[in-house]
Design a protein around this motif. Structure first.
Motif, PDB file in Angstrom:
ATOM      1  N   LEU A  12       0.708  -1.121  -0.039  1.00 31.29           N
ATOM      2  CA  LEU A  12       0.110   0.093   0.127  1.00 31.29           C
ATOM      3  C   LEU A  12       0.898   1.452   0.031  1.00 31.29           C
ATOM      4  O   LEU A  12       0.622   2.237  -0.719  1.00 31.29           O
ATOM      5  N   SER A  13       1.859   1.061   0.791  1.00 27.68           N
ATOM      6  CA  SER A  13       2.913   2.211   0.894  1.00 27.68           C
ATOM      7  C   SER A  13       3.730   2.541  -0.445  1.00 27.68           C
ATOM      8  O   SER A  13       3.596   3.787  -1.011  1.00 27.68           O
ATOM      9  N   VAL A  15       2.396   1.806  -3.548  1.00 26.92           N
ATOM     10  CA  VAL A  15       1.316   2.099  -4.431  1.00 26.92           C
ATOM     11  C   VAL A  15       1.179   3.679  -4.271  1.00 26.92           C
ATOM     12  O   VAL A  15       1.031   4.520  -5.073  1.00 26.92           O
ATOM     13  N   ILE A  16       1.042   3.863  -2.877  1.00 29.53           N
ATOM     14  CA  ILE A  16       0.557   5.501  -2.813  1.00 29.53           C
ATOM     15  C   ILE A  16       1.965   6.479  -3.196  1.00 29.53           C
ATOM     16  O   ILE A  16       1.687   7.376  -3.578  1.00 29.53           O
ATOM     17  N   SER A  17       3.246   5.808  -3.009  1.00 25.58           N
ATOM     18  CA  SER A  17       4.210   6.461  -3.388  1.00 25.58           C
ATOM     19  C   SER A  17       4.263   6.686  -4.934  1.00 25.58           C
ATOM     20  O   SER A  17       4.491   7.802  -5.318  1.00 25.58           O
ATOM     21  N   CYS A  18       3.931   5.683  -5.541  1.00 25.23           N
ATOM     22  CA  CYS A  18       3.739   5.904  -7.061  1.00 25.23           C
ATOM     23  C   CYS A  18       2.729   6.656  -7.590  1.00 25.23           C
ATOM     24  O   CYS A  18       3.002   7.542  -8.340  1.00 25.23           O
ATOM     25  N   ILE A  19       1.611   6.837  -6.814  1.00 27.18           N
ATOM     26  CA  ILE A  19       0.805   7.893  -7.145  1.00 27.18           C
ATOM     27  C   ILE A  19       1.031   9.163  -6.920  1.00 27.18           C
ATOM     28  O   ILE A  19       1.128  10.174  -7.706  1.00 27.18           O
ATOM     29  N   ILE A  20       1.654   9.194  -5.932  1.00 25.09           N
ATOM     30  CA  ILE A  20       2.345  10.630  -5.666  1.00 25.09           C
ATOM     31  C   ILE A  20       3.406  11.252  -6.609  1.00 25.09           C
ATOM     32  O   ILE A  20       3.311  12.345  -7.036  1.00 25.09           O
ATOM     33  N   TYR A  21       4.135   9.925  -6.908  1.00 23.78           N
ATOM     34  CA  TYR A  21       5.183  10.496  -7.769  1.00 23.78           C
ATOM     35  C   TYR A  21       4.554  10.777  -9.446  1.00 23.78           C
ATOM     36  O   TYR A  21       5.084  11.609 -10.001  1.00 23.78           O
ATOM     37  N   GLN A  22       3.793  10.005  -9.682  1.00 21.02           N
ATOM     38  CA  GLN A  22       2.677  10.276 -10.933  1.00 21.02           C
ATOM     39  C   GLN A  22       2.221  11.535 -11.003  1.00 21.02           C
ATOM     40  O   GLN A  22       2.219  12.327 -11.784  1.00 21.02           O
TER      41      GLN A  22
END
Length: 260
Positions: A12-13, A15-22
């Motif tokens: 989950l962390s 995935v959240i990091s990937c979303i923030i990066y995008q």
């Protein structure tokens, strides 16, 4: 069960990091797109004015209406020449920045006498300025080790900015040179509108002026936002430095530091 929960939290962390990066990438792309749009707007605006002036001057010269008015005819010739010089300067500046960023531009450094260069720039800008301009020079060192062509270009840029961003009643420009242990220092000081502390942190950024010119104040002088970035890039190519000191509403001073 504990391992499953930990694994789920890790995933989950991630995935959240990937979303923030995008999201950051999208925001950066939008900013780049906006800068390109602002630059295009400024470029078209800044080129349209001299082209219109050249067209008007050529129209009147070609029409024959000024054949019996030599003074007016000479005035239109001067306007056309100045605007062509303006366009060539803009074009050369873009090309030079491109070469500087790709490390393909070499500085042909030599001992350049300052007094004749400052005198030529004084005559040039006094004649072409649309407002009173008063120059003073205090050259404690007679020469600087630099590329003559680009030295004159960056000094012209700083003087032009000093005139643009000054009060309608005129501007006092002081050019000084001095030596210290490591550098030959050239300072261009004016009593114009000044630069805010916030803007001082960004004025050397590429295209910064273009965006500011469109968004903040449409009545401000037009420009690509390349001038001060050009100054900074040329100074870096000289292995030197450039600094700005300013108080909004009082003065601005640029210091150019050339290695001795």
């Amino acid at each position: 069960m504990g391992l499953l929960i930990i694994s789920t939290l890790i995933i989950l962390s991630f995935v959240i990091s990937c979303i923030i990066y995008q999201i950051r990438i999208i925001a950066r792309m939008n900013k780049i797109f906006q800068i390109r749009e602002d630059f295009t707007y400024a470029m078209i605006h800044d080129m349209k004015t001299p082209l219109s002036s050249i067209f008007t001057a050529l129209y009147f010269l070609h029409s024959g209406r000024l054949d019996n008015k030599p003074e007016t005819k000479e005035k239109y010739y001067t306007i056309a020449e100045n605007e062509v010089d303006h366009l060539l300067t803009l074009t050369n500046r873009v090309l030079t920045l491109s070469k500087l960023e790709s490390h393909k531009l070499e500085m042909n450094r030599e001992d350049v006498p300052l007094e004749p260069m400052v005198e030529n720039l004084t005559v040039k800008f006094t004649a072409k300025a649309q407002k009173p301009v008063r120059f003073t020079a205090d050259l404690k060192t007679p020469a600087v080790y630099a590329d003559k062509e680009y030295l004159e270009e960056i000094l012209s840029n700083l003087i032009d900015n000093a005139i643009k961003y000054s009060k309608p009643e005129g501007v006092d420009i002081r050019i000084r040179s001095e030596l210290n242990e490591k550098y030959t220092v050239i300072k261009v000081h004016d009593n114009g509108l000044g630069i805010s502390e916030a803007d001082q942190r960004t004025i050397f950024n590429k295209y910064e002026r273009a965006a500011a010119g469109r968004k903040k104040n449409k009545n401000r002088p037009s420009g690509f936002g390349l001038g001060l970035n050009f100054v900074q890039q040329v100074m870096h190519a000289h292995e030197g430095k450039v600094f700005v000191t300013s108080i909004e509403g009082e003065f601005t001073e640029f210091a150019l530091l050339f290695p001795r």
